[in-house]
Design a protein around this motif. Structure first.
Motif, PDB file in Angstrom:
ATOM      1  N   LEU A 154       7.053  48.282 -24.878  1.00  0.00           N
ATOM      2  CA  LEU A 154       5.683  48.781 -24.775  1.00  0.00           C
ATOM      3  C   LEU A 154       4.681  47.639 -24.964  1.00  0.00           C
ATOM      4  O   LEU A 154       3.671  47.560 -24.257  1.00  0.00           O
ATOM      5  N   ALA A 155       4.962  46.742 -25.906  1.00  0.00           N
ATOM      6  CA  ALA A 155       4.087  45.595 -26.134  1.00  0.00           C
ATOM      7  C   ALA A 155       4.080  44.669 -24.919  1.00  0.00           C
ATOM      8  O   ALA A 155       3.029  44.117 -24.549  1.00  0.00           O
ATOM      9  N   ALA A 156       5.254  44.469 -24.288  1.00  0.00           N
ATOM     10  CA  ALA A 156       5.324  43.609 -23.109  1.00  0.00           C
ATOM     11  C   ALA A 156       4.527  44.201 -21.949  1.00  0.00           C
ATOM     12  O   ALA A 156       3.836  43.475 -21.219  1.00  0.00           O
ATOM     13  N   ILE A 157       4.601  45.518 -21.770  1.00  0.00           N
ATOM     14  CA  ILE A 157       3.822  46.171 -20.711  1.00  0.00           C
ATOM     15  C   ILE A 157       2.331  46.031 -20.987  1.00  0.00           C
ATOM     16  O   ILE A 157       1.527  45.778 -20.088  1.00  0.00           O
ATOM     17  N   ARG A 158       1.962  46.178 -22.244  1.00  0.00           N
ATOM     18  CA  ARG A 158       0.566  45.972 -22.622  1.00  0.00           C
ATOM     19  C   ARG A 158       0.114  44.551 -22.278  1.00  0.00           C
ATOM     20  O   ARG A 158      -0.965  44.338 -21.722  1.00  0.00           O
ATOM     21  N   ASP A 224      -5.483  41.290 -29.179  1.00  0.00           N
ATOM     22  CA  ASP A 224      -4.077  41.041 -29.532  1.00  0.00           C
ATOM     23  C   ASP A 224      -3.261  42.325 -29.512  1.00  0.00           C
ATOM     24  O   ASP A 224      -2.433  42.565 -30.388  1.00  0.00           O
ATOM     25  N   LEU A 225      -3.495  43.158 -28.510  1.00  0.00           N
ATOM     26  CA  LEU A 225      -2.766  44.429 -28.411  1.00  0.00           C
ATOM     27  C   LEU A 225      -1.265  44.261 -28.236  1.00  0.00           C
ATOM     28  O   LEU A 225      -0.495  45.085 -28.728  1.00  0.00           O
ATOM     29  N   PRO A 226      -0.764  43.213 -27.543  1.00  0.00           N
ATOM     30  CA  PRO A 226       0.694  43.052 -27.453  1.00  0.00           C
ATOM     31  C   PRO A 226       1.359  42.732 -28.789  1.00  0.00           C
ATOM     32  O   PRO A 226       2.576  42.816 -28.898  1.00  0.00           O
TER      33      PRO A 226
END
Length: 378
Positions: A154-158, A224-226
């Motif tokens: 999910l972090a990578a997609i973000r 820094d959402l990821p």
């Protein structure tokens, strides 16, 4: 023929030495940026920060590096092992490759040998930077996907959606600068700012858009959402340990340093020393060192702003981040580019300006140099 081979060997050695110096400088700056950030955070929060390892805590980054090297390296059984290793390597490689086209100082003479302080002065320097920067997202995507962890994915997609969104506005803000300069070579961009005014004077809005997008590209707060710890545990590098984790952390700080250098080159004259005529000293070695120090000072100011913003502004929600990128910065960058193009077209159609003219500040010939001030007054 032997003379040509000797010159080729000397040039090759010269480039390898320059590469080694630049990469070492980037690593040292990234290492001590962690120390600087902890000190700035401590100052803003009314505490001391690192102060035990060495005088004033100056050995703390070395202690952190040794700790990462000595930690046990864990690779999850369910991960794609090859891609799991490739992710941090790709992030680190792309972070350092950007420095190849940056002019780090004027052409100088060292030990009787004249050399440009630039690894490669290619005619598509700006496109090269954007091409390498766009590859950096693959390190995040590969690391998040190969971990086989839902939070990492999910972090990578973000991270991917964030970088794609903000690269558009960043590119459009830079197009306005290229319309003024009329050339893609980084050395020419610096030279034009030496002969006229720095681009920050002509493009204050473009610089502001570029700076905000650079924060998003480097995954720095408030973008820094990821790596949102309170939402995604640790983000895309949650499953990483030892120096694989260290590579991701180092890549972030190297990207921050290179972003500062790129902004200084594009908007603040690069290695140009304010109120100093470098050409009068005919490439003296100390002028080259002063130019390099000038570029470093401008880059360090950008790094300080990055850190100050991190410890001052709270993180956006993801919908706010995407809304700012697509509905805020992108239309603003488009309007800035169209306005700049209109001004360049208006000046180029002036009968007192010889044609053809590539950009607002470019000089069509050696016999008839045209400056912005001259064209406007005429």
């Amino acid at each position: 023929m032997y003379l040509l081979m000797a010159e080729w060997v000397v040039t090759l050695i010269e480039k390898f030495v320059l590469i080694a110096i630049i990469v070492t400088t980037a690593l040292i700056v990234a290492m001590y940026s962690t120390y600087g950030e902890r000190k700035i955070a401590a100052f803003l929060q009314d505490r001391k920060g690192p102060n035990r390892a060495g005088p004033f805590g100056l050995l703390q980054p070395l202690a952190d590096g040794v700790k990462l090297f000595m930690k046990e390296e864990i690779i999850p059984n369910t991960s794609s092992k090859f891609l799991f290793i490739l992710g941090p390597l790709l992030a680190m490689i792309t972070a350092t490759m950007t420095s190849a086209v940056i002019p780090w100082g004027p052409t100088s003479t060292f030990f009787g040998h004249t050399m440009p302080l630039q690894i490669a002065d290619i005619n598509i320097g700006v496109l090269y930077i954007f091409g390498v920067v766009s590859l950096g997202v693959y390190g995040i995507m590969i690391g998040g996907w190969a971990s086989n962890n839902k939070f990492s994915l999910l972090a990578a997609i973000r991270g991917a959606s964030q970088m794609i969104s903000y690269e558009l506005a960043m590119g459009l803000s830079l197009l306005a600068v290229l319309l003024i300069v009329g050339d893609l070579r980084m050395s020419v961009i610096v030279q034009q700012q030496q002969e006229h005014l720095w681009n920050i004077v002509y493009q204050p809005l473009g610089f502001l858009i570029f700076f905000i997008c650079a924060l998003a590209e480097c995954n720095r707060t408030p973008f820094d959402l990821p790596e949102a710890e309170n939402e995604l545990n640790m983000g895309y590098h949650q499953e990483y340990s030892s120096m694989k984790l260290g590579f991701y952390l180092f890549a972030e700080y190297i990207n921050m340093f290179i972003s500062g250098v790129v902004m200084a080159t594009l908007f603040f004259g690069g290695w140009d020393i304010p109120f100093f005529n470098e050409a009068a000293y005919n490439g003296a070695w100390w002028v080259g060192l002063l130019g390099f120090a000038s570029l470093m000072g401008k880059a360090f100011l950008s790094i300080f702003l990055f850190m100050w913003i991190r410890w001052t502004i709270p993180r956006f929600r993801f919908d706010q981040l995407m809304n700012l990128g697509w509905r805020g910065l992108l239309p603003l960058a488009l309007a800035n580019m169209i306005l700049t193009a209109a001004v360049v077209l208006w000046i180029s159609q002036d009968t007192t300006v010889p044609a053809p003219q590539k950009g607002l500040l470019s000089q069509p010939s050696q016999t008839a140099p045209i400056s912005l001030t001259h064209a406007t007054h005429q």
